[in-house]
Write a protein that holds these residues in place. Structure first.
Motif, PDB file in Angstrom:
ATOM      1  N   TYR B  84       0.911  -1.232  -0.004  1.00  0.00           N
ATOM      2  CA  TYR B  84      -0.029  -0.103   0.051  1.00  0.00           C
ATOM      3  C   TYR B  84       0.938   1.217   0.024  1.00  0.00           C
ATOM      4  O   TYR B  84       0.675   2.290  -0.683  1.00  0.00           O
ATOM      5  N   ARG B 117      -1.333 -12.388   1.708  1.00  0.00           N
ATOM      6  CA  ARG B 117      -2.781 -11.596   2.314  1.00  0.00           C
ATOM      7  C   ARG B 117      -2.336 -10.899   3.661  1.00  0.00           C
ATOM      8  O   ARG B 117      -2.689 -11.718   4.745  1.00  0.00           O
ATOM      9  N   SER B 118      -1.896  -9.839   3.754  1.00  0.00           N
ATOM     10  CA  SER B 118      -1.746  -9.369   4.980  1.00  0.00           C
ATOM     11  C   SER B 118      -1.989  -7.671   4.695  1.00  0.00           C
ATOM     12  O   SER B 118      -2.642  -7.083   3.838  1.00  0.00           O
ATOM     13  N   TYR B 119      -1.943  -7.208   5.890  1.00  0.00           N
ATOM     14  CA  TYR B 119      -2.734  -5.611   6.035  1.00  0.00           C
ATOM     15  C   TYR B 119      -1.629  -4.556   5.317  1.00  0.00           C
ATOM     16  O   TYR B 119      -2.198  -3.717   5.061  1.00  0.00           O
ATOM     17  N   GLN B 123      -3.832  -6.120  -2.904  1.00  0.00           N
ATOM     18  CA  GLN B 123      -4.280  -7.314  -3.467  1.00  0.00           C
ATOM     19  C   GLN B 123      -4.318  -7.226  -5.077  1.00  0.00           C
ATOM     20  O   GLN B 123      -5.646  -7.378  -5.330  1.00  0.00           O
TER      21      GLN B 123
ATOM     22  N   LYS C  74       3.888 -10.745  10.987  1.00  0.00           N
ATOM     23  CA  LYS C  74       2.290 -11.070  11.213  1.00  0.00           C
ATOM     24  C   LYS C  74       1.812 -12.309  10.754  1.00  0.00           C
ATOM     25  O   LYS C  74       1.328 -13.048  11.435  1.00  0.00           O
ATOM     26  N   ASN C  78       0.597 -16.521  12.273  1.00  0.00           N
ATOM     27  CA  ASN C  78      -0.644 -17.087  11.661  1.00  0.00           C
ATOM     28  C   ASN C  78      -0.377 -18.388  11.194  1.00  0.00           C
ATOM     29  O   ASN C  78      -1.236 -18.949  10.470  1.00  0.00           O
TER      30      ASN C  78
ATOM     31  N   PRO D 147      -5.766  -7.453  13.409  1.00  0.00           N
ATOM     32  CA  PRO D 147      -6.125  -8.751  12.450  1.00  0.00           C
ATOM     33  C   PRO D 147      -5.030  -8.710  11.268  1.00  0.00           C
ATOM     34  O   PRO D 147      -4.494  -7.800  10.782  1.00  0.00           O
ATOM     35  N   LEU D 148      -4.685  -9.704  10.650  1.00  0.00           N
ATOM     36  CA  LEU D 148      -3.730 -10.093   9.841  1.00  0.00           C
ATOM     37  C   LEU D 148      -4.226  -9.319   8.460  1.00  0.00           C
ATOM     38  O   LEU D 148      -3.399  -8.845   7.814  1.00  0.00           O
ATOM     39  N   GLU D 149      -5.473  -9.380   8.113  1.00  0.00           N
ATOM     40  CA  GLU D 149      -5.955  -8.899   7.020  1.00  0.00           C
ATOM     41  C   GLU D 149      -5.860  -7.306   6.983  1.00  0.00           C
ATOM     42  O   GLU D 149      -6.296  -6.739   6.028  1.00  0.00           O
ATOM     43  N   GLY D 150      -5.681  -6.925   8.055  1.00  0.00           N
ATOM     44  CA  GLY D 150      -5.446  -5.454   8.165  1.00  0.00           C
ATOM     45  C   GLY D 150      -6.911  -4.587   8.297  1.00  0.00           C
ATOM     46  O   GLY D 150      -8.052  -5.248   8.509  1.00  0.00           O
ATOM     47  N   THR D 161      -5.120   1.711   2.943  1.00  0.00           N
ATOM     48  CA  THR D 161      -5.253   0.404   2.920  1.00  0.00           C
ATOM     49  C   THR D 161      -6.538  -0.141   2.989  1.00  0.00           C
ATOM     50  O   THR D 161      -7.562   0.689   3.210  1.00  0.00           O
ATOM     51  N   ARG D 162      -6.605  -1.379   2.647  1.00  0.00           N
ATOM     52  CA  ARG D 162      -8.205  -1.948   2.572  1.00  0.00           C
ATOM     53  C   ARG D 162      -7.879  -3.299   3.260  1.00  0.00           C
ATOM     54  O   ARG D 162      -6.706  -3.895   3.456  1.00  0.00           O
ATOM     55  N   ILE D 163      -8.769  -3.834   3.535  1.00  0.00           N
ATOM     56  CA  ILE D 163      -8.909  -5.413   4.320  1.00  0.00           C
ATOM     57  C   ILE D 163      -8.565  -6.364   3.133  1.00  0.00           C
ATOM     58  O   ILE D 163      -9.193  -6.105   2.073  1.00  0.00           O
ATOM     59  N   ALA D 164      -7.578  -7.451   3.381  1.00  0.00           N
ATOM     60  CA  ALA D 164      -7.367  -8.159   2.498  1.00  0.00           C
ATOM     61  C   ALA D 164      -8.141  -9.249   2.584  1.00  0.00           C
ATOM     62  O   ALA D 164      -8.676  -9.746   3.706  1.00  0.00           O
ATOM     63  N   PRO D 165      -8.700  -9.660   1.386  1.00  0.00           N
ATOM     64  CA  PRO D 165      -9.829 -10.787   1.522  1.00  0.00           C
ATOM     65  C   PRO D 165      -9.096 -12.150   1.943  1.00  0.00           C
ATOM     66  O   PRO D 165      -8.389 -12.620   1.486  1.00  0.00           O
ATOM     67  N   LEU D 166      -9.783 -12.733   3.007  1.00  0.00           N
ATOM     68  CA  LEU D 166      -9.072 -13.804   3.412  1.00  0.00           C
ATOM     69  C   LEU D 166     -10.055 -15.103   3.357  1.00  0.00           C
ATOM     70  O   LEU D 166      -9.597 -16.352   3.612  1.00  0.00           O
ATOM     71  N   PHE D 171      -5.156 -20.543   3.834  1.00  0.00           N
ATOM     72  CA  PHE D 171      -5.611 -21.252   5.028  1.00  0.00           C
ATOM     73  C   PHE D 171      -4.323 -21.007   6.096  1.00  0.00           C
ATOM     74  O   PHE D 171      -3.219 -21.795   6.025  1.00  0.00           O
ATOM     75  N   ARG D 187     -10.081 -17.498   7.857  1.00  0.00           N
ATOM     76  CA  ARG D 187     -10.707 -16.616   9.096  1.00  0.00           C
ATOM     77  C   ARG D 187     -11.195 -15.453   8.452  1.00  0.00           C
ATOM     78  O   ARG D 187     -10.587 -14.774   7.811  1.00  0.00           O
TER      79      ARG D 187
END
Lengths: 440, 173, 415, 192
Positions: B84, B117-119, B123, C74, C78, D147-150, D161-166, D171, D187
């Motif tokens: 980002y 797949r992270s913050y 994507q 991070k 996980n 959270p990992l996906e932000g 930033t946006r939330i990553a699709p998990l 897995f 998750r």
């Protein structure tokens, strides 16, 4: 506009006008050639010269890519052949594709630029190199007659081997080619962006300092040959051996001409090296390509240019490279001549075909130097800015000054001790000749 | 545009023929002179370099002229993970390229975020740029990049070169 | 009228100039702020440096990193330990094998495992081949930054040969993911050692060729000598490791100081520089290539036989053949893959000598198959931290030479 | 050049009462100290005991415990294989501890990274800015509750930033103490 620029342009125009209509005073048929024919053939030569130069430029780029690929164990462009087909033809269509693509790219002018100078700069960068073509002699100056008739014009070509036979050829070339720096500086400044700005500053310092060394290093050539007319310099080399390779003369075993030539070569070969290295710096070639040094300044002065405007810079750069090679050949490697009398008189015997053959020989010699430029580019690291300036001002400038002194001493010595040795005219006569030539 | 409009006896046919030839020639030179802007971000950049190396030699396609200035390049090869923090810089570089321009998303990260797949990772660059060719692999082998380049050439050959390609740019997501 | 004497203070010319300069207001515009990166040909990825230039001289440099921060730490929290192996490939992506080995060794330290000799030998081979590969690109890129393009292409040709070796060993050219916790994905393919020997044989003259191209090159020396000097004290204080530290004359090498994988059994030297400039760092890298070749030759000379993974059957994957035919092994594999290995609670730090420096993994475990916290001590991150001290005073052209000589990888720096 | 055990004894005598009991695991020694004295401990280790090399600084978020954070320093020697880990605990309320960047220059960036990732402040740090994320990013990603996906954020003109699709992958396994009834699963992103 810059007064020096105006002055240079005025002077140039004056010279060109003078020489274009000037008829060789030698006692041949040229004196009878009508003025209209002179102008017509000058135009034809200009068109052919431009065409050849532009074609050579694009294929020099291809040669560079191919040679670099060869040096790096690669293949280089080999897919682009005949347009609109998939016939590869060893990649010979690559320059066509690149040039046309550049032509049809979006002509984008960034908003933050100084629009006028931004557009002007690439033109300024490309034209000087093309203008200087006109004084390089590429074949014999003997008047030839075409074997066929031309409608409206006569078929006698005066001075077929040069577009403008002026008496201050090298000075003219220096005067014009030093204008290239305006293109680059303006590009750097008008882009209004930092990397181009740095590139522009670097190039102005670099090109101006190396011009000094370059100009001083050819003075021994004038002193030895006694003229500043490029075709006369070539004639001298044909008679007395090439300046950088004195053994290559029509009669290499004639001790009386070889000895002074060898002695003078002691001066002329260092002068040649200074001139060669300065040419590298003048044309912004590796190891002196600081103005555009890709790894430091992204693209240097041309960072903000795209499409055809960038292609013009490219064109100017390679045209300058070709012109430097041509000048090197003319000044130090006998120009179009070869040490055979029959070849040099081809214009008399074969007419226009002799001229074409001599031109091809000249182009071959120039190609050799182009390959040298390419070879050096892909094998050396780049200088640092301060090292570059040190080399120019602290090494080349004093050396070339010393060479002038040594050369003068040698000429005087040769004249004094070996009056019988045919070392050309006496120093005084030469000086008068040069002054007369220039003041004309 | 001329085609599709009656001018003379049946200019539709003739116009199309002329334009088709023009299209073909313009597309020919565009396909054969693609100067990449190497946006080397991560691991894929090394494979991008490898494809310029002696074994794969991207120069065969006339594409070894890696211009680092976006103004001089035609294809943006996004090689690597776009974070980002980097995303807007990438978009800006794309915007600085003159038309016509194409984008190759090289590798999983540039195409979809890949294994990150992270913050911090965007994507897929197709969220900010219109992508022409996606190349799979993490990182793709240089052969895959060359294949992608050839696919892009095929794609360009089918384009209407005389009209401006207005690709709807994805909204910033 | 009384004579009065007035003393005028007359400072010397230099002092006067200096005072005048100090008194003059710092005119904005006198200094040029240049933003180098994040997309710049010689920042090796996405490093960004904000330079303040006075003419060509750098007066201030602010490095800005993080353009490739992908959240590896991070992600690691996980995942099971084995799942994280592919992510280590993409840390220092010039030497993925060495990263795999370092990570596996770190988790094995947590588990308290020791690899059998053959496994160790394979890993040493991996590490040293990776070192050759990384250093080749390292100084190839440095030469390219100094303008010598062809050197880079030559070194890349050698790397391609190494890629062939990696590919036959691991199945991938580049992102190898070769190690597993407690072993390797597979044993050496037949005839691989001969291929390595053949590579080494043809590679030795290649080192000398690079040597000839650069080491005595006048321009290259001028570009790199006395440029970007890191003093010994600075290098230690900044925690710099790897060839950059050794270039400054400190003979710290994890392989010697805290030997792992049986490095104490091999005979090799640690090259150290004397000045700490770019040229020294280049020379150290060049010599390390020769030392790596030496180590590889020793490994090849007495390559041990035997198992390649640890004997702890509870925590190491069973043979695939048995998984497909036997019930217990199938269940065992299922549990191991889904839950991960059973690590004890505790914390370890393991540092390995990677091509760029000491790659350390700090693992905090609360038991179970997932690390509670995994910290990567990235050598490039630490090595880059000296930039704001190193760059001021250099010229613009030195900046790229210094960046090239520090030989960093942003994937590892930003993680 | 003190060995690790000597160093522990020396520290325990020099900072009596503020140094906890050393523990050993896999041949590595860990020494908890109070957070206020960390700079003095660093100075002592470097000047008196020859631990000239600060390998790493790490932060651990023990969410739910008090004090919440731990900062882990790895001290080592360049010339000998001795290694000592110092741990200082920081509670969420205090949220800061003294910098040691004047002792070891390398600590500068490590501390910035900890501030950036974990949100622990360092007093008297010369330049405590975000290092990996950008100025203006509102979260501390390595905290356990992040959270990992932000989470979505927007710094106009700079980054977003946006939330990553998990969902549907990747897995990833949720960390837990008891891991017998657990299997890999997606998750779903937490509602924002």
């Amino acid at each position: 506009m810059d007064p020096t620029l105006v002055h240079a342009l005025q002077h140039t125009l004056h010279l060109v006008a003078q020489t274009a209509v000037e008829v060789t005073p030698a006692a041949d048929t040229a004196a009878q050639v009508p003025l209209l024919d002179v102008a017509f053939y000058a135009m034809v030569k200009i068109l052919i010269g431009l065409g050849v130069i532009l074609g050579t430029v694009s294929y020099t780029v291809l040669a560079e890519r191919k040679v670099c690929a060869f040096m790096q164990d690669r293949v280089g462009p080999n897919r682009t052949g005949i347009p609109l087909t998939n016939i590869p033809m060893w990649g010979l269509g690559q320059p066509i594709a690149d040039a046309l693509k550049g032509l049809l790219k979006e002509q984008f002018t960034p908003n933050h630029t100084n629009r006028f100078f931004y557009i002007l700069a690439p033109m300024l960068a490309v034209s000087p190199a093309l203008i200087t073509v006109c004084v390089i002699p590429f074949a014999s100056l003997t008047t030839v007659t075409l074997p066929f008739e031309i409608p409206f014009f006569g078929n006698v070509i005066p001075k077929p081997g040069v577009i403008a036979d002026i008496n201050v050829g090298p000075v003219f070339i220096f005067a014009i080619s030093s204008l290239t720096v305006y293109g680059i500086v303006l590009a750097g400044w008008a882009s209004n962006s930092k990397f181009p700005f740095l590139g522009g500053i670097r190039s102005s310092a670099q090109m101006i300092s190396y011009e000094v060394a370059m100009g001083l290093s050819v003075i021994p050539v004038f002193m030895v040959t006694g003229t500043m007319n490029l075709s006369k310099i070539v004639d001298y080399q044909y008679q007395h051996g090439w300046l950088a390779l004195p053994f290559i003369s029509p009669n290499p075993l004639d001790f009386a001409t070889l000895l002074p030539a060898l002695m003078l070569a002691l001066v002329l070969i260092p002068a040649f090296f200074i001139f060669l290295v300065s040419s590298f710096a003048e044309t912004n070639r590796m190891p002196f390509d600081l103005p555009e040094s890709e790894q430091e300044l992204v693209g240097g002065y041309n960072t903000e240019y795209g499409g055809m405007r960038f292609a013009l810079f490219f064109l100017g750069e390679y045209a300058a490279l070709i012109m430097s090679s041509a000048l090197l050949v003319t000044l130090f490697f006998g120009g179009w001549t070869l040490p055979f009398e029959a070849y040099n008189n081809l214009a008399q015997s074969w007419g226009i075909f002799g001229i074409i053959l001599q031109t091809l020989v000249f182009i071959t010699k120039v190609t050799g130097f182009i390959l040298l430029f390419i070879w050096v580019r892909w094998s050396t690291p780049r200088f640092r800015y301060d090292a570059l300036m040190d080399l120019g001002w602290k090494v080349f400038l004093p050396t070339s000054l010393a060479l002038i002194v040594v050369c003068g001493t040698m000429l005087a010595g040769i004249q004094h001790f070996g009056g019988g040795l045919k070392a050309g005219a006496s120093a005084k006569e030469k000086a008068t000749a040069i002054v007369a030539d220039v003041s004309r | 545009m001329v085609h599709g409009r009656e001018i003379a006896y049946n200019s539709k046919v003739e116009g199309n023929i002329i334009l088709a030839n023009l299209d073909a020639s313009i597309n020919w030179m565009r396909t054969h002179s693609m100067w990449p802007m190497p946006m080397g971000l991560a691991c894929c950049a090394i494979e991008l370099m490898a494809s310029g190396g002696a074994r794969f030699d991207i120069a065969r396609f006339g594409a070894e002229v890696m211009r680092f200035s976006p103004r001089q390049s035609d294809v943006l090869i996004v090689a690597g993970t776009v974070t980002y923090k980097m995303a807007l810089a990438t978009k800006r570089i794309y915007e600085q390229m003159p038309d016509p321009k194409w984008v190759i998303a090289m590798g999983a990260c540039a195409s979809s975020g890949g294994m990150y797949r992270s913050y911090a990772v965007l994507q897929g660059i197709d969220r900010i740029l219109p992508v022409d060719v996606y190349i799979s692999g993490c990182p793709p082998r240089p052969e895959a990049l060359l294949e992608g380049l050839m696919r892009l050439q095929q794609k360009i050959m089918t384009e209407k070169s005389t009209t401006r390609q207005l690709v709807p740019e994805p909204a910033l997501v | 009228m009384a004579n009065t004497t007035t003393t005028f203070e007359q400072p010397d010319a230099l002092l006067r100039t200096q005072q005048a300069l100090d008194a003059a207001p710092d005119v904005p515009g006198e200094r040029l702020t240049l933003n180098m990166g994040p997309s710049h040909p010689s920042t090796h990825g996405v490093l960004r440096i904000v330079l303040e230039l006075d003419g060509e001289v750098v007066t201030k440099a602010i490095p800005d990193i993080g353009y490739l921060h992908r959240g590896d730490e991070k992600i690691a929290e996980n995942m099971t330990y084995n799942q994280f192996v592919p992510y280590t490939d993409r840390l220092d992506y010039l030497a993925p094998l060495a990263n795999n080995v370092a990570y596996a060794c770190a988790v094995e330290k947590l588990m308290g495992w020791d690899l059998p000799p053959r496994g160790q030998a394979i890993r040493v081979l991996c590490c040293e081949l990776a070192r050759i590969s990384a250093h080749l690109l390292g100084f190839g890129a440095m030469a390219m930054d100094c303008g010598a393009m062809s050197v880079f292409l030559y070194t890349f040709t050698e790397r391609e040969k190494l890629y062939n070796l990696f590919e036959s060993l691991t199945g991938a050219r580049f992102t190898t993911s070769y190690t597993r916790i407690g072993g390797m994905t597979r044993d050496l393919p037949p005839g691989w050692l001969d291929e390595v020997a053949a590579f080494i044989k043809q590679y030795k003259p290649q080192i000398e060729e690079t040597d000839k191209l650069l080491t005595r090159n006048k321009i290259f020396i001028e570009r790199s000598r006395d440029v970007g000097v890191i003093t010994r004290a600075d290098a230690i204080s900044y925690g710099i490791t790897g060839p950059n530290l050794r270039g400054s004359g400190v003979d710290y090498d994890v392989r010697k100081v805290r030997p792992y994988l049986g490095y104490e059994n091999y005979d090799f030297d640690i090259p150290v520089g004397s000045v700490g400039d770019c040229y020294d760092r280049y020379l150290v890298r060049l010599e390390e290539l020769r030392q790596s070749v030496r180590i590889i030759e020793q490994v090849l000379a007495k390559f041990p036989e035997g198992p390649i993974h640890v004997a702890d059957t509870k925590n190491y994957l069973p043979k695939k053949q048995k998984v497909l035919t036997k019930m217990e092994e199938l269940i065992h594999q299922f549990i191991l893959v889904t839950e991960g290995l059973k690590a004890p609670p505790g914390e370890v730090y393991f540092g390995a000598e990677n091509p760029k420096g000491e790659l350390g993994f700090y693992i905090r475990s609360r038991g179970g198959g997932v690390p509670y916290r995994l910290k990567i001590r990235a050598p490039s991150f630490v090595n880059l931290s000296i930039l704001d001290k190193l760059l001021p005073g250099c010229m613009m052209a030195d900046v790229v030479a210094i960046l090239g000589s520090i030989d960093f990888v942003m994937g590892e720096c930003d993680r | 050049m003190a060995t690790t055990t000597e160093a522990i004894q020396s520290l325990q005598s020099a900072f009596a009462g503020k140094v906890g009991a050393a523990r050993e695991f896999r041949g590595e020694h860990t020494l908890p100290v109070d957070r206020e004295i960390i700079a003095d401990v660093a100075l002592h280790l470097r000047d008196k005991l020859g631990f000239d090399y600060l390998a790493d600084i790490c932060s651990v978020d023990n969410m739910g415990d008090e004090p919440r954070y731990e900062v882990v320093y790895e001290f080592a020697q360049m010339s000998a294989p001795h290694h000592l880990r110092i741990i200082a605990k920081v509670s969420e309320d205090e949220g800061s501890l003294p910098t040691i960047s004047h002792v070891y220059a390398t600590a500068n960036w490590h501390e910035r990274e900890i501030w950036d990732m974990m949100g622990i402040k360092f007093d008297n740090h010369p330049d405590l800015r975000r290092i990996l994320m950008w100025e203006g990013y509102p979260y501390f990603p390595l905290q356990r509750d992040f959270p990992l996906e932000g989470k979505p954020s927007d710094t106009p003109g700079e980054a977003f930033t946006r939330i990553a699709p998990l969902e549907g992958g990747p897995f990833v396994t949720a960390p837990a103490e008891h891991n017998h009834d657990r299997e890999p699963r997606a998750r779903p992103p937490e509602p924002v």
